[in-house]
Design an enzyme around this catalytic site. Structure first.
Site, short mmCIF file in Angstrom:
data_model
loop_
_atom_site.label_atom_id
_atom_site.label_comp_id
_atom_site.label_asym_id
_atom_site.label_seq_id
_atom_site.Cartn_x
_atom_site.Cartn_y
_atom_site.Cartn_z
N ALA A 155 -140.16 -66.08 -88.89
CA ALA A 155 -139.07 -66.11 -87.92
C ALA A 155 -139.32 -67.21 -86.90
O ALA A 155 -140.47 -67.47 -86.53
CB ALA A 155 -138.96 -64.75 -87.23
N HIS A 243 -136.18 -64.66 -94.21
CA HIS A 243 -137.29 -64.51 -93.26
C HIS A 243 -137.29 -63.11 -92.68
O HIS A 243 -136.25 -62.48 -92.51
CB HIS A 243 -137.21 -65.57 -92.15
CG HIS A 243 -136.16 -65.30 -91.10
ND1 HIS A 243 -136.37 -64.45 -90.04
CD2 HIS A 243 -134.88 -65.78 -90.95
CE1 HIS A 243 -135.30 -64.42 -89.27
NE2 HIS A 243 -134.37 -65.21 -89.81
N CYS A 244 -138.47 -62.63 -92.40
CA CYS A 244 -138.64 -61.43 -91.58
C CYS A 244 -139.32 -61.92 -90.30
O CYS A 244 -138.80 -62.82 -89.66
CB CYS A 244 -139.44 -60.36 -92.32
SG CYS A 244 -140.88 -60.94 -93.21
N SER A 245 -140.46 -61.38 -89.93
CA SER A 245 -141.17 -61.92 -88.78
C SER A 245 -142.23 -62.91 -89.25
O SER A 245 -142.22 -64.08 -88.88
CB SER A 245 -141.82 -60.79 -87.97
OG SER A 245 -142.47 -61.30 -86.83
N THR A 251 -139.93 -60.11 -96.56
CA THR A 251 -139.42 -61.29 -97.26
C THR A 251 -139.85 -61.28 -98.72
O THR A 251 -139.05 -61.50 -99.63
CB THR A 251 -139.92 -62.57 -96.57
OG1 THR A 251 -139.38 -62.62 -95.24
CG2 THR A 251 -139.49 -63.81 -97.32
#
Length: 368
Positions: A155, A243-245, A251
């Protein structure tokens, strides 16, 4: 999904399936079970025989018709075979050079210090405003028939939002899948990188306009217009940005599920989760970050292909009832209620796939 685990300790699985060969797992103070990448030494589990009398294989594809039997075997003996399969995956996962992401000049651009892109598959940015760095924490990930079907990215940070949009523009990305909140459990997971509806914002040279937002059951769809000057981003299909974090856990789970559906349709209904996750880990480390996410991939396909094929014994099962069963099962693995935020994020992903008619076609989303 935390990428760094503070104050970890190694403990024994509460219900050992084989006391002669104990399974050690990383357990956090809140009881969450993480992956095995940081375990000291190798975890050895004796060879066992499944219910059918054959050795439980972690390498061969499983026929859709045999998936329920295989997943039942993975769950048996307190998830012993699941733990074994995931441990084997972690042991053989490639560790490729990461010199660019670990260099001193780029370390501040990494959200988590231990998750950086492999050199060989990293996305290289082109300068647009003078001497700009080519670095972003993102990798190309192969799909079923396309070597660059996906981009898995962390992210954006406050200092990398412009780089994020530079990547979107240069790679002609038309689909963004965001699988994280801006803040989760009081921790900042992602910088806000899109404008409010009706108020265009320039990120470097890239101008972004939020055309509209549609609220769905468990997710939100945003339609964004992206341009530089009078030139608009083309609508042709290019890599899907996910994307995630940290860009590895949720992801990786999304990429594995999406890719597997295409493979299953083309390969006469075979499911090869182990090798699919192994293959995407060749391009970005730690994809599918936890054993719980790995089990979720099995459970998703078990449910999804039952919807299409209606195998005997599941003809009248409702999805809500099935999700309740999964809730109960994951509590056995994680044991703590304060993990429900991460679990709900996983189920939001689950709902996203179901709403996209996952059993009939590859996923095509508007920007979200």
């Amino acid at each position: 999904m935390g990428a760094q685990h503070d104050k970890m300790e190694v403990g024994d699985l509460k219900q050992e399936a084989n006391r002669a060969s104990p399974v050690n797992i990383i357990v956090s103070p809140d009881g969450m079970m993480y992956d095995y990448l940081n375990l000291p030494g190798r975890v050895i589990i004796n060879e066992e025989v499944g219910a059918s009398g054959e050795s439980l294989s972690t390498r061969k594809p499983v026929k859709i018709e045999k998936l329920y039997e295989y997943v039942s075997a993975l769950r048996s003996n307190s998830f012993k075979f699941l733990l074994r399969e995931y441990e084997e995956l972690c042991e053989i996962s490639p560790q490729c050079p990461q010199t660019v992401g670990l260099s001193e000049i780029n370390q501040s651009k990494n959200r988590y210090g231990n998750i950086v892109p492999f050199d060989h598959s990293r996305v290289r940015l082109k300068p647009m405003m003078g001497k700009e760095s080519d670095y972003i924490n993102a990798n190309f990930i192969p799909g079923y028939k396309n070597a660059r079907a996906y981009i898995a990215s962390q992210a954006p940070l406050p200092m990398t939002v412009n780089d994020h949009w530079r990547m979107i523009w240069q790679q002609r990305i038309c689909i963004i899948v965001m699988i994280t909140g801006l803040v989760e459990r009081g921790r900042r997971k992602c910088e806000l990188y899109w404008p409010k509806p009706g108020f265009p914002i320039k990120y470097g040279l890239v101008e972004v306009t939020n055309i509209k937002e549609e609220v769905r059951l468990d997710y939100l769809v945003r339609i964004l217009r992206v341009k530089i000057g009078r030139e608009k981003s083309p609508k042709s299909r290019h890599p899907i940005l996910i994307h995630c974090s940290a860009g590895v856990g949720r992801t990786g789970t999304y990429v594995a599920i999406d890719r597997l559906i295409q493979e299953i349709q083309a390969k006469h209904r075979n499911v090869d989760i182990f090798n699919t996750v192994y293959d995407i880990r060749k391009s970005r480390s730690m994809m599918v970050q936890t054993v719980r996410q790995y089990m979720f991939i099995y459970d998703f396909h078990l449910d999804a292909w039952q919807i299409e094929g209606d195998p005997e014994g599941f003809k009248n099962r409702k999805m809500v009832e099935r999700q309740k069963e999964l809730d109960s099962k994951y509590k056995e693995l994680t044991s703590k209620d304060d993990l429900m935020v991460e679990q709900k994020a996983t189920y939001d992903l689950y709902e996203l796939f179901l709403m996209a008619a996952c059993c009939c076609c590859p996923f095509l989303f508007d920007k979200n």
